[in-house]
Design a protein around this motif. Sequence first.
Motif, PDB file in Angstrom:
ATOM      1  N   MET A  57       0.837  -1.197   0.000  1.00  6.64           N
ATOM      2  CA  MET A  57       0.000   0.000   0.000  1.00  6.64           C
ATOM      3  C   MET A  57       0.878   1.255   0.000  1.00  6.64           C
ATOM      4  N   VAL A  58       0.469   2.239  -0.815  1.00  7.60           N
ATOM      5  CA  VAL A  58       1.103   3.563  -0.772  1.00  7.60           C
ATOM      6  C   VAL A  58       0.082   4.505  -0.142  1.00  7.60           C
ATOM      7  N   PHE A  59       0.487   5.162   0.933  1.00  9.70           N
ATOM      8  CA  PHE A  59      -0.450   6.014   1.664  1.00  9.70           C
ATOM      9  C   PHE A  59      -0.381   7.459   1.178  1.00  9.70           C
ATOM     10  N   GLN A  60      -1.343   8.267   1.680  1.00  9.18           N
ATOM     11  CA  GLN A  60      -1.512   9.620   1.151  1.00  9.18           C
ATOM     12  C   GLN A  60      -0.250  10.466   1.108  1.00  9.18           C
ATOM     13  N   SER A  61       0.444  10.588   2.210  1.00  8.87           N
ATOM     14  CA  SER A  61       1.557  11.545   2.220  1.00  8.87           C
ATOM     15  C   SER A  61       2.903  10.837   2.267  1.00  8.87           C
ATOM     16  N   GLY A  62       2.935   9.602   1.849  1.00  5.20           N
ATOM     17  CA  GLY A  62       4.200   8.875   1.870  1.00  5.20           C
ATOM     18  C   GLY A  62       4.364   8.066   3.147  1.00  5.20           C
ATOM     19  N   ALA A  63       3.810   8.613   4.246  1.00  7.37           N
ATOM     20  CA  ALA A  63       3.854   7.944   5.557  1.00  7.37           C
ATOM     21  C   ALA A  63       5.257   7.425   5.893  1.00  7.37           C
ATOM     22  N   LEU A  64       6.250   8.296   5.737  1.00  8.51           N
ATOM     23  CA  LEU A  64       7.620   7.884   6.059  1.00  8.51           C
ATOM     24  C   LEU A  64       7.876   8.054   7.554  1.00  8.51           C
ATOM     25  N   MET A  96      14.690   3.716  -9.432  1.00  4.73           N
ATOM     26  CA  MET A  96      13.497   3.781 -10.283  1.00  4.73           C
ATOM     27  C   MET A  96      12.739   5.103 -10.087  1.00  4.73           C
ATOM     28  N   VAL A  97      12.807   5.661  -8.878  1.00  2.40           N
ATOM     29  CA  VAL A  97      12.125   6.946  -8.643  1.00  2.40           C
ATOM     30  C   VAL A  97      13.125   8.112  -8.606  1.00  2.40           C
ATOM     31  N   ASP A  98      14.330   7.861  -9.156  1.00  5.91           N
ATOM     32  CA  ASP A  98      15.374   8.895  -9.253  1.00  5.91           C
ATOM     33  C   ASP A  98      15.742   9.527  -7.914  1.00  5.91           C
ATOM     34  N   LEU A  99      15.836   8.718  -6.875  1.00 12.23           N
ATOM     35  CA  LEU A  99      16.196   9.273  -5.568  1.00 12.23           C
ATOM     36  C   LEU A  99      17.422   8.605  -4.957  1.00 12.23           C
ATOM     37  N   GLU A 100      18.201   7.950  -5.805  1.00 10.50           N
ATOM     38  CA  GLU A 100      19.371   7.274  -5.286  1.00 10.50           C
ATOM     39  C   GLU A 100      20.318   8.256  -4.595  1.00 10.50           C
ATOM     40  N   GLY A 101      20.394   9.469  -5.141  1.00  6.51           N
ATOM     41  CA  GLY A 101      21.284  10.484  -4.579  1.00  6.51           C
ATOM     42  C   GLY A 101      20.768  11.065  -3.268  1.00  6.51           C
ATOM     43  N   PHE A 102      19.581  10.639  -2.839  1.00  8.04           N
ATOM     44  CA  PHE A 102      18.989  11.202  -1.613  1.00  8.04           C
ATOM     45  C   PHE A 102      18.936  10.178  -0.487  1.00  8.04           C
ATOM     46  N   ARG A 103      19.697   9.094  -0.622  1.00  5.08           N
ATOM     47  CA  ARG A 103      19.510   7.988   0.327  1.00  5.08           C
ATOM     48  C   ARG A 103      19.809   8.363   1.776  1.00  5.08           C
ATOM     49  N   TYR A 104      20.689   9.339   1.990  1.00 10.63           N
ATOM     50  CA  TYR A 104      21.007   9.699   3.377  1.00 10.63           C
ATOM     51  C   TYR A 104      20.244  10.941   3.844  1.00 10.63           C
ATOM     52  N   HIS A 105      19.316  11.396   3.046  1.00 10.24           N
ATOM     53  CA  HIS A 105      18.477  12.519   3.481  1.00 10.24           C
ATOM     54  C   HIS A 105      17.360  12.014   4.395  1.00 10.24           C
ATOM     55  N   TYR A 106      16.877  12.917   5.235  1.00  8.47           N
ATOM     56  CA  TYR A 106      15.742  12.588   6.104  1.00  8.47           C
ATOM     57  C   TYR A 106      14.466  13.147   5.477  1.00  8.47           C
ATOM     58  N   PRO A 107      13.303  12.553   5.803  1.00  7.22           N
ATOM     59  CA  PRO A 107      12.047  13.005   5.190  1.00  7.22           C
ATOM     60  C   PRO A 107      11.837  14.518   5.254  1.00  7.22           C
ATOM     61  N   ARG A 108      12.230  15.144   6.381  1.00  2.00           N
ATOM     62  CA  ARG A 108      12.004  16.600   6.514  1.00  2.00           C
ATOM     63  C   ARG A 108      12.824  17.396   5.498  1.00  2.00           C
ATOM     64  N   GLU A 109      13.854  16.778   4.932  1.00  5.93           N
ATOM     65  CA  GLU A 109      14.708  17.478   3.950  1.00  5.93           C
ATOM     66  C   GLU A 109      14.217  17.281   2.514  1.00  5.93           C
ATOM     67  N   LEU A 110      13.096  16.596   2.366  1.00  6.29           N
ATOM     68  CA  LEU A 110      12.585  16.309   1.020  1.00  6.29           C
ATOM     69  C   LEU A 110      11.328  17.118   0.734  1.00  6.29           C
ATOM     70  N   SER A 111      11.059  17.320  -0.571  1.00  5.08           N
ATOM     71  CA  SER A 111       9.785  17.948  -0.955  1.00  5.08           C
ATOM     72  C   SER A 111       8.675  16.909  -0.827  1.00  5.08           C
ATOM     73  N   GLY A 112       7.430  17.383  -0.890  1.00  3.17           N
ATOM     74  CA  GLY A 112       6.291  16.472  -0.790  1.00  3.17           C
ATOM     75  C   GLY A 112       6.332  15.396  -1.874  1.00  3.17           C
ATOM     76  N   GLY A 113       6.691  15.813  -3.080  1.00  5.21           N
ATOM     77  CA  GLY A 113       6.750  14.870  -4.199  1.00  5.21           C
ATOM     78  C   GLY A 113       7.843  13.824  -4.004  1.00  5.21           C
ATOM     79  N   GLN A 114       8.989  14.285  -3.490  1.00  3.80           N
ATOM     80  CA  GLN A 114      10.089  13.333  -3.235  1.00  3.80           C
ATOM     81  C   GLN A 114       9.698  12.346  -2.144  1.00  3.80           C
ATOM     82  N   ARG A 115       9.014  12.841  -1.116  1.00  3.73           N
ATOM     83  CA  ARG A 115       8.580  11.952  -0.022  1.00  3.73           C
ATOM     84  C   ARG A 115       7.652  10.867  -0.569  1.00  3.73           C
ATOM     85  N   GLN A 116       6.758  11.290  -1.463  1.00  2.00           N
ATOM     86  CA  GLN A 116       5.826  10.303  -2.000  1.00  2.00           C
ATOM     87  C   GLN A 116       6.551   9.317  -2.918  1.00  2.00           C
TER      88      GLN A 116
END
Length: 235
Positions: free
Chosen positions: A70-77, A111-131
């Motif tokens: 399941m994928v939830f509304q806001s990413g639910a990270l 696949m979602v082009d976020l390999e370069g963000f692997r050590y980022h925390y959810p608060r450092e991402l945009s809404g779209g990146q979180r999803q």
Amino acid sequence: MIELALKDVSKVYKQEKVTALADVSLEINQGEFFCLVGPSGCGKSTILRIIAGLEKPSSGTVQSPAEVSMVFQSGALLPWMNVEENVSFVCKAKGLSSFKAEEQTTRYLRMVDLEGFRYHYPRELSGGQRQRVGIARALAVEPKVLLLDEPFSALDPLTTDELHTYLLKIWKETGKTILMVSHLLEEAVLLSDRIGIMKKSEIEQIVSVELKRPRKDDSKEFLNTLEIVKNILEH
Ligand code: ADP
């Protein structure tokens, strides 16, 4: 081949005296992109939750593969985990070795082009990146079926367009069966093979969308299909 089947499924919340679903039957084919639309409270999420095994139907039968994500509304990270950990922990929870979990995490973050963000925390991402992380996490356990509950409702229109492109690309590359809930009719016509139109607790009608992809939301055929769906909902 049929991947998901609901037969005469009802869901009654006895305490609240609410009938969320009344005798819903639905068959979804393997590799199909199916969208459920309908007004708030008509039972869309209940169908997803029952398929995901998060709720039991009051009556009726559900046939679904064990591998459902399941994928939830806001990413639910999880805010205290970085991107990589948010994806890999579900793999480890499924019993994959650390090595395999790492491999899957890399594959789906790529696949979602976020390999370069692997050590980022959810608060450092945009809404779209979180999803997008939410989608990578759902895919990382290699489900047969992907369930999406209004996954883009918290995003602005441009980001939503971008996520639609990702979702279609992933669907094409992986051949997953997708069942998505949306309250946006345009989104349903843009993405799906068939649209299940729900009214109070029931699926009123199913519309096949016979438009070639990529679809243009200003084409005559697109607008015609949209009109058909709107008419069914409003009458
Ligand atoms: P939708 O996704 O179409 O907005 P839902 O499937 O969330 O609708 O809800 C269908 C109906 O069931 C609504 O009337 C809702 O209030 C009710 N409902 C959903 N979950 C519960 C619950 N846990 N307890 C009681 N009623 C619920």
